[in-house]
Design a protein around this motif. Structure first.
Motif, mmCIF file in Angstrom:
data_model
loop_
_atom_site.group_PDB
_atom_site.id
_atom_site.type_symbol
_atom_site.label_atom_id
_atom_site.label_comp_id
_atom_site.label_asym_id
_atom_site.label_seq_id
_atom_site.Cartn_x
_atom_site.Cartn_y
_atom_site.Cartn_z
ATOM 1 N N HIS A 137 0.831 -1.212 0.000
ATOM 2 C CA HIS A 137 0.000 0.000 0.000
ATOM 3 C C HIS A 137 0.864 1.261 0.000
ATOM 4 O O HIS A 137 0.525 2.242 -0.651
ATOM 5 C CB HIS A 137 -0.962 -0.015 1.193
ATOM 6 C CG HIS A 137 -2.045 -1.047 1.077
ATOM 7 N ND1 HIS A 137 -3.013 -1.230 2.044
ATOM 8 C CD2 HIS A 137 -2.323 -1.951 0.100
ATOM 9 C CE1 HIS A 137 -3.834 -2.211 1.665
ATOM 10 N NE2 HIS A 137 -3.428 -2.667 0.502
ATOM 11 N N SER A 138 2.002 1.203 0.703
ATOM 12 C CA SER A 138 2.882 2.381 0.742
ATOM 13 C C SER A 138 3.488 2.662 -0.636
ATOM 14 O O SER A 138 3.890 3.780 -0.932
ATOM 15 C CB SER A 138 3.992 2.192 1.779
ATOM 16 O OG SER A 138 4.927 1.231 1.336
ATOM 17 N N GLY A 140 1.684 2.114 -3.366
ATOM 18 C CA GLY A 140 0.557 2.359 -4.268
ATOM 19 C C GLY A 140 0.063 1.126 -5.002
ATOM 20 O O GLY A 140 -0.428 1.216 -6.132
ATOM 21 N N PRO A 175 -4.249 7.618 -3.679
ATOM 22 C CA PRO A 175 -5.065 7.889 -2.488
ATOM 23 C C PRO A 175 -6.437 8.445 -2.883
ATOM 24 O O PRO A 175 -6.531 9.349 -3.716
ATOM 25 C CB PRO A 175 -4.250 8.935 -1.721
ATOM 26 C CG PRO A 175 -2.844 8.715 -2.171
ATOM 27 C CD PRO A 175 -2.925 8.272 -3.604
ATOM 28 N N GLY A 176 -7.489 7.849 -2.309
ATOM 29 C CA GLY A 176 -8.846 8.326 -2.579
ATOM 30 C C GLY A 176 -9.473 7.760 -3.843
ATOM 31 O O GLY A 176 -10.667 7.952 -4.091
ATOM 32 N N GLY A 199 -11.484 0.513 -2.252
ATOM 33 C CA GLY A 199 -10.083 0.925 -2.284
ATOM 34 C C GLY A 199 -9.219 -0.126 -1.607
ATOM 35 O O GLY A 199 -9.650 -1.278 -1.428
#
Length: 292
Positions: A137-138, A140, A175-176, A199
């Motif tokens: 996740h870090s 992406g 993000p988002g 997400g």
């Protein structure tokens, strides 16, 4: 159909796969690819090779997905718990993804071999799985198909590292950003995937399902047909009354409820899982045997 003149890798390999490697026994089968043991001729070193026949890549999207899978594997190559990619090759008939060979078998097979199993060991496995997810996740990336079959032990020794494989369903995210495509495996898919609005929180849900199975031997949302499984995932309740849940610690059940929160907005985050008293190193997960 992918035309034979087109290259999937966007540049044909300088080396011919068959000149560098020997293909051995079949290790596994996926929708597009078959995984074989392969041996590097010059060193005798063993690798896993995912062979994808180009005739099976029917649409532009199929080609795009395969390119993205290779791109993601290269992007995550520094992570010690990801089965690393050695290289990708292409000829007129197929694409070959050469990866680290994990000889220790699947996550559940490794546990079954040991025979005895404690909450403390389950907590250690979950710590590894969620730390890997946090690492994705870090950078992406969300995996979107976390399940026990996609975790392999590198070797058969007691201290074997756990490695994650199969990035065919994975994608990059911002993000988002919200996604709509339904991917994943029925028992492990998050409710918001079925609602087509999700997400990276989906990976925490799937890790929570893995934990539930690690502790009880069965998935939390079970039914006979795929449609009924999806209904359970969307509307079913967690069962903590059947065996072995009465003897599982309250702290483990607290973590389960928070990882399997149907609302992704309030679901526990990766950092919170790793600092949870049951999961953290020298935490409170008991060292007593769980009935296998």
């Amino acid at each position: 159909m992918v035309m034979q003149t087109d290259t999937v890798l966007q540049k044909m390999s300088e080396d011919d796969f068959m000149a560098v490697f020997t293909l051995g026994r079949k290790l596994g089968q996926g929708r597009f690819g078959t995984v074989f043991l392969s041996v590097e001729k010059s060193t005798g070193r063993e690798y896993a090779c995912k062979l994808i026949e180009k005739r099976k890549l029917v649409t532009c999207e199929d080609v795009r997905d395969l390119r993205r899978e290779i791109q993601i594997m290269r992007h995550l190559n520094a992570n010690p718990n990801v089965a690393s990619i050695r290289d990708a090759y292409e000829d007129s008939k197929a694409v070959y993804i050469v990866m680290e060979f994990c000889s220790g078998g699947e996550l559940f097979d490794g546990i079954k071999e040991r025979g005895c199993y404690t909450e403390k060991e389950a907590a250690k496995l979950v710590r590894t799985i969620v730390a890997v997810v946090q690492g994705f996740h870090s950078l992406g990336v969300m995996h979107r198909d976390l399940k026990p079959e996609n975790f392999l032990f590198l070797h058969h020794q007691e201290d074997s590292p756990l490695k994650i494989i199969d990035f065919g369903s994975s994608t990059f995210f911002l993000p988002g950003e919200s996604f709509r495509d339904v991917v994943g495996s029925p028992y492990y898919v998050a409710p918001e995937v079925l609602q087509k609005h999700y997400g990276p929180e989906v990976d925490i849900w799937s890790a929570g399902v893995i934990l539930y199975v690690l502790l009880s031997g069965v998935p939390p949302f079970w039914a006979k047909t795929e449609k009924e499984i999806y209904q359970e995932v969307l509307h079913g309740d967690l069962d903590f009354s059947s065996e072995p849940w009465p003897v599982i610690s309250e702290s483990a059940k607290d973590l389960m409820r928070r990882m399997l929160d149907k609302n992704p907005a309030t679901r526990i985050a990766t950092g919170e899982v790793l600092s949870h008293p049951w999961v953290r190193i020298n935490g409170i997960a008991p060292d007593k045997l769980i009935n296998s």
